[in-house]
Design an enzyme around this catalytic site. Structure first.
Site, mmCIF file in Angstrom:
data_model
loop_
_atom_site.group_PDB
_atom_site.id
_atom_site.type_symbol
_atom_site.label_atom_id
_atom_site.label_comp_id
_atom_site.label_asym_id
_atom_site.label_seq_id
_atom_site.Cartn_x
_atom_site.Cartn_y
_atom_site.Cartn_z
ATOM 1 N NE ARG A 1 4.810 13.501 10.556
ATOM 2 C CZ ARG A 1 4.755 14.800 10.717
ATOM 3 N NH1 ARG A 1 3.575 15.415 10.709
ATOM 4 N NH2 ARG A 1 5.848 15.505 10.901
ATOM 5 C CG ASP B 1 7.840 12.800 9.802
ATOM 6 O OD1 ASP B 1 7.364 11.858 10.464
ATOM 7 O OD2 ASP B 1 8.364 13.798 10.309
#
Ligand code: ARG
Length: 428
Positions: free
Chosen positions: A93, A122
Site C-alpha cells: 500500500r 487499505d
C-alpha cells in the site's frame, strides 16, 4: 478537482470507477496499474482502462522496488503482524501510494483515487500515506462515496458504456495478491470455525498431497537473501523460486483471526510460501549471529514495525527510525540457513556463518570444553541473590505440608478453570 490518478487493478470495480469518476465529478481520469508480482498484473489492463474512458493508462513494473524498499526491511526485522501475517498487502500500500503521488505530480493532477471500501485497512493506508507525501492532494474512494453497486449492477453499468470488463468467474472471496503473499477473505471464511475450503487456496498444494521433502540452502548478506543453493539471484527471482518450491510443498498457509485497524476482528487466509521460508531462514541465522540482548530487543522492534505498517503509518518518523535501527543491526546477519520443506512445514535443519557467535569449545559437553565450570558457582551466587533476599523478607513462594511441598498462588486459585465456569462468568 480536475484530474484524478486512479489506482487501477483492471478488475470490474476499478473499471467501473473510471467512468463513474468522470460522470460524477466531470474530471479527467488517468489510471495507474502497478505490477507488484504474484500475478497482480492482468493482461489487457491498458486497453480496458482506455475503454472505460481513461485519458492515459500508466503501467509500472514495481516488483524490484517493492522487494528492495518494502519487503526486505520487514524480513530483516522479522515483522509479522500479530506474530502471524507477513504483511503482504499492507507492505504494497505505501508503495502504491508513493507511485500515485509521483504520477499525480507528473500529470499535474489534483487528486488520487482508489477502489477500497469503507470497512477495511487499505483505505486508511492509502489516505494516510498519500497525505503524508502530499497534503495538497485530494483522495477519493468511489466505493466510500456513493458508487455502491452490486456485482450485477456493475456489469450492467459497464455494458451500457461499452467498458471492456475482465472475463473472470466471480470469486466467492475478496483477494489481494503480490509477490510476498496472497490475502483471501469474506464468504464462508467469515465463520472462524469453518475450515477453509480447498478453493480458498491457489498458491499451495494441500500439505498432505505434497511430494517427498526437499532441502534448500538460503544465503543471506546483511539480513537480505542473496542466493539459493549457491545460485546468486536477483531479489524478485529469488522470491519467485521459493514461491514455486514452497507452494509445491504446501508451505505457507496461514489461517489468522486478526484485529483490523478499524476495530473489528476479521478472519483471513494467507498464502505466503516464500515469506514463510525466508522468515524461518532469517531467524535461524540471527540466532547464530546476534547477541541475546539484540535478539530480545529486536522482538519489540519487530512488533512495533509490524503494527505501524499494518496501521498504514509507513511514512511516519518512527517507522523510518526503526528501519534505520534494523538496517544497522543486520550488518552481521550473513551466512547460510538450511531449510527442509516437508508437507506444509518449513523446518530449519542447519545454519552457519563466518560471523557466528556460536563457540563449539564453549558449548560442547564433549572433549575440548573450554567453559569454566567452577566459575559458575560464583556467578549463580550473585545472580540468584535478589530472589534469596526476597524470599527471606517476603516469605518463600513454596510451602511444606509435612513431606509434601506445594506452590502457592492465592490469586490463581480464585480464577475460573473450566470452560463452563468461564461461560458462567461472562453470562452473569
Ligand atoms: N487483512 C489484510 C490486511 O489488512 C489483507 C487485506 C486484503 N485485501 C483484500 N481486498 N482482500 O493487510
Amino acid at each position: 478537482m480536475n484530474k484524478v490518478v486512479l489506482a487501477y487493478s483492471g478488475g470490474l470495480d476499478t473499471s467501473v470507477a473510471v467512468a463513474w469518476l468522470r460522470e460524477q465529478f466531470g474530471v479527467e481520469v488517468v489510471t495507474l496499474t502497478i505490477d507488484v508480482g504474484g500475478g497482480s498484473l492482468r493482461a489487457g489492463v491498458e486497453r480496458r482502462a482506455m475503454s472505460a474512458g481513461a485519458s492515459k493508462a500508466y503501467v509500472i513494473d514495481a516488483r524490484d522496488r517493492f522487494t528492495t524498499d518494502f519487503v526486505w526491511p520487514h524480513l530483516q526485522a522479522n515483522a509479522l503482524y500479530q506474530g502471524a501475517y507477513p504483511l503482504a498487502t499492507a507492505l504494497a500500500r505505501p508503495l502504491i501510494a508513493q507511485l500515485l503521488v509521483e504520477v499525480a505530480a507528473r500529470e499535474s493532477a489534483d487528486a488520487v483515487a482508489h477502489g477500497c471500501t469503507g470497512k477495511g485497512n487499505d483505505q486508511v493506508r492509502f489516505d494516510v500515506a498519500v497525505h503524508a507525501l502530499d497534503p495538497g492532494l485530494e483522495v477519493v474512494a468511489p466505493m466510500r462515496v456513493g458508487m455502491g453497486l452490486s456485482r450485477d449492477q456493475e456489469i450492467d453499468y459497464a455494458h451500457e458504456r461499452g467498458i471492456e470488463i475482465p472475463i473472470t468467474k466471480s470469486s466467492p472471496y475478496s483477494i489481494d495478491v503480490n509477490l510476498w503473499g496472497r490475502s483471501c477473505e469474506t464468504g464462508v471464511l467469515e465463520d472462524p470455525w469453518v475450515a477453509p475450503p480447498a478453493d480458498a487456496y491457489e498458491w499451495t498444494v494441500a500439505p498432505s498431497a505434497a511430494p517427498d521433502p526437499v532441502e534448500v540452502t538460503i544465503a543471506f548478506e546483511g539480513g537480505i537473501p542473496v542466493a539459493l543453493d549457491g545460485d546468486r539471484l536477483p531479489p524478485v527471482e529469488l522470491i519467485e523460486r521459493l514461491h514455486a518450491l514452497g507452494g509445491a510443498h504446501g508451505v505457507g498457509r496461514i489461517d489468522h483471526v486478526e484485529d483490523r485497524l478499524v476495530g473489528i476482528k476479521s478472519r483471513e487466509i494467507y498464502e505466503a510460501p516464500a515469506a514463510t521460508i525466508l522468515h524461518a531462514a532469517h531467524r535461524a541465522l540471527e540466532g547464530l549471529t546476534l547477541s541475546k540482548d539484540t535478539l530480545r530487543f529486536d522482538r519489540l522492534v519487530a512488533d512495533e514495525l509490524a503494527q505501524l505498517t499494518y496501521d498504514g503509518l509507513w511514512f511516519s518518523a518512527l517507522h523510518r527510525d526503526l528501519r534505520g535501527y534494523v538496517a544497522s543491526s543486520q550488518r552481521v546477519v550473513s551466512g547460510d540457513a538450511r531449510i527442509r520443506l516437508d508437507h506444509g512445514s518449513a523446518i530449519v535443519v542447519g545454519r552457519r556463518s563466518p560471523l557466528s557467535l556460536y563457540d563449539k569449545s564453549l558449548a560442547t559437553y564433549d572433549e575440548g570444553d573450554a567453559f569454566d565450570h567452577a566459575a559458575a558457582v560464583g556467578f549463580i551466587e550473585i545472580f540468584g541473590l535478589p530472589l534469596r533476599v526476597e524470599a527471606a523478607r517476603h516469605g518463600a513462594v513454596g510451602k511444606h505440608h509435612g513431606a509434601a511441598w506445594t506452590w502457592t498462588d492465592p490469586l490463581l486459585d480464585s480464577l475460573p478453570t473450566t470452560i463452563e465456569e468461564a461461560a458462567g462468568a461472562t453470562s452473569a
